[in-house]
Design an enzyme around this catalytic site. Structure first.
Site, short mmCIF file in Angstrom:
data_model
loop_
_atom_site.label_atom_id
_atom_site.label_comp_id
_atom_site.label_asym_id
_atom_site.label_seq_id
_atom_site.Cartn_x
_atom_site.Cartn_y
_atom_site.Cartn_z
N ARG A 195 0.81 -1.22 0.00
CA ARG A 195 0.00 0.00 0.00
C ARG A 195 0.84 1.27 0.00
NH1 ARG A 195 -2.74 -4.07 1.95
NH2 ARG A 195 -0.67 -4.52 2.70
N THR A 196 1.79 1.36 0.94
CA THR A 196 2.53 2.62 1.11
C THR A 196 3.37 2.91 -0.13
OG1 THR A 196 2.63 2.03 3.45
CG2 THR A 196 4.01 3.86 2.73
N LYS B 72 25.88 -5.38 -0.88
CA LYS B 72 27.35 -5.47 -0.97
C LYS B 72 28.02 -4.69 0.15
CE LYS B 72 26.84 -5.47 -5.97
NZ LYS B 72 26.91 -4.56 -7.13
N ARG C 58 11.15 3.82 3.67
CA ARG C 58 10.74 2.84 4.69
C ARG C 58 11.98 2.05 5.07
NH1 ARG C 58 5.67 -1.15 4.72
NH2 ARG C 58 4.74 0.84 5.29
N HIS D 165 4.76 5.66 11.68
CA HIS D 165 4.29 5.52 10.30
C HIS D 165 3.35 6.71 10.07
CE1 HIS D 165 3.11 3.98 6.53
NE2 HIS D 165 2.73 2.76 6.85
N1 CP Z 1 -0.33 -0.11 5.92
C1 CP Z 1 0.86 -0.36 5.38
O1 CP Z 1 1.88 0.28 5.71
O2 CP Z 1 0.87 -1.33 4.42
P1 CP Z 1 2.13 -1.76 3.57
O3 CP Z 1 3.10 -2.44 4.50
O4 CP Z 1 1.61 -2.70 2.50
O5 CP Z 1 2.75 -0.53 2.98
#
Ligand code: CP
Length: 320
Positions: free
Chosen positions: A59-60, A87, A109, A137
């Protein structure tokens, strides 16, 4: 024009109430844009965004990429598994190499808490935290609050329960901070082993009984059991977890609040923390959350770019 108080989006803890309102107002405008036949605007033309994902995401990652493309940015995607990180290249070297290709903004992320904050101090770019370990998040919390407001209006005084694996959840911390800034009352609910010891010091109430929580909540945000972050066994088994903390149609009916809003940030473990008839049922806004993620991330990208000196369209060596 109103602007954000921050130059990066590292966590909800750094945002104030005006920032939240500005982001929601801007996201509402972008939501209108992406529901038009022509979904694109030129707002980030000549800006290049790198999406760096050192951890899996559906999603993100996709909604940031779509948000960037809807804003006409140029986009490069990086995933750690297919890069020179394997590496031994450091995070700062990796990002500085990407930035030297004239990248303006970085969405990252990373599995380590604090990675986005560290990067914002170490490199010269706008940094957006797309999830750092079990820490924050922020865009998930923003899209969750935006989705709740669409359904319930102002969140002042609303009772929001976050249920499940609070201990390993970056969504929980960001949601708690965001909802409290908006005046909501937050309760966390889950097994004793998955509730952090000092969570009450954040000003939330704690429940170990899902039926009790369901009886008095306006919103139930179900969290995934994060098997990949659990190096110990935190409960006897999936069946026991599901019996005590799984959200089922029978439980919802017993609670007797047909207007109660059901949410989940995804990915879901169907049949563990939530049954399919609840996830796909009339009280669920799970897919609305995903839809709102694009508009919300457009707002964040747009507002952070507006804080910077946007590069003037470059004249190419061939232009005369
Ligand atoms: N909600 C969320 O962060 O989903 P993903 O891990 O798929 O990005």
């Amino acid at each position: 024009m109103a602007e954000l108080s921050v130059a990066h989006l590292l966590g909800i803890k750094y945002l104030n109430r005006d920032d939240l309102e500005l982001i929601f107002e801007t996201a509402a405008q972008f939501k209108q844009v992406i529901n038009r036949p022509i979904k694109k605007v030129p707002s980030l033309r000549d800006i290049t965004v790198a999406n760096l994902f050192f951890e899996n995401s559906t999603r993100t990652r996709l909604s940031f990429e779509l948000a960037e493309k809807r804003l006409s940015a140029d986009v490069v995607n990086f995933s750690a598994s297919s890069s020179s990180v394997s590496k031994g290249e450091t995070l700062v070297d990796t990002v500085n190499n990407i930035l030297s290709m004239k990248v303006d903004m970085v969405v990252m992320r990373h599995p380590h808490p604090g990675a986005a904050f560290f990067l914002s101090r170490a490199v010269n770019s706008v940094i957006i935290n797309a999830g750092d370990g079990a820490h924050e998040h922020p865009t998930q919390a923003l899209l969750d609050a935006f989705s709740m407001r669409e359904k319930l209006g102002e969140l002042q005084g609303k009772r929001v329960a976050i249920v499940g694996d609070i201990l390993h959840s970056r969504v929980a911390l960001s949601n708690i901070l965001c909802l409290q800034k908006l005046g909501a009352q937050v309760e966390v609910c889950g097994p004793t082993t998955l509730i952090p010891k000092y969570i009450e010091s954040l000003g939330v109430s704690v429940s170990y009984d899902l039926d009790h929580t369901l009886a008095h909540s306006d919103v139930i945000n179900m969290l995934r059991v994060q098997h990949e972050r659990q190096h110990l066994r935190y409960f006897p088994g999936v069946r026991e977890y599901s019996q005590q903390f799984g959200l089922t149609r029978a439980r919802l009916e017993q609670a007797g609040h047909p207007d109660q809003v059901i949410m989940h940030p995804g990915p879901m473990n169907r049949g563990v923390e939530i049954s399919s008839d609840v996830a796909d049922g009339p009280q669920s806004i799970i897919l609305n959350q995903v839809e709102n993620g694009v508009a919300l991330r457009m707002a964040v990208l747009y507002l952070l770019a507006a804080k910077q000196e946007v590069p003037a369209p470059a004249e190419t060596p061939l232009s005369v």
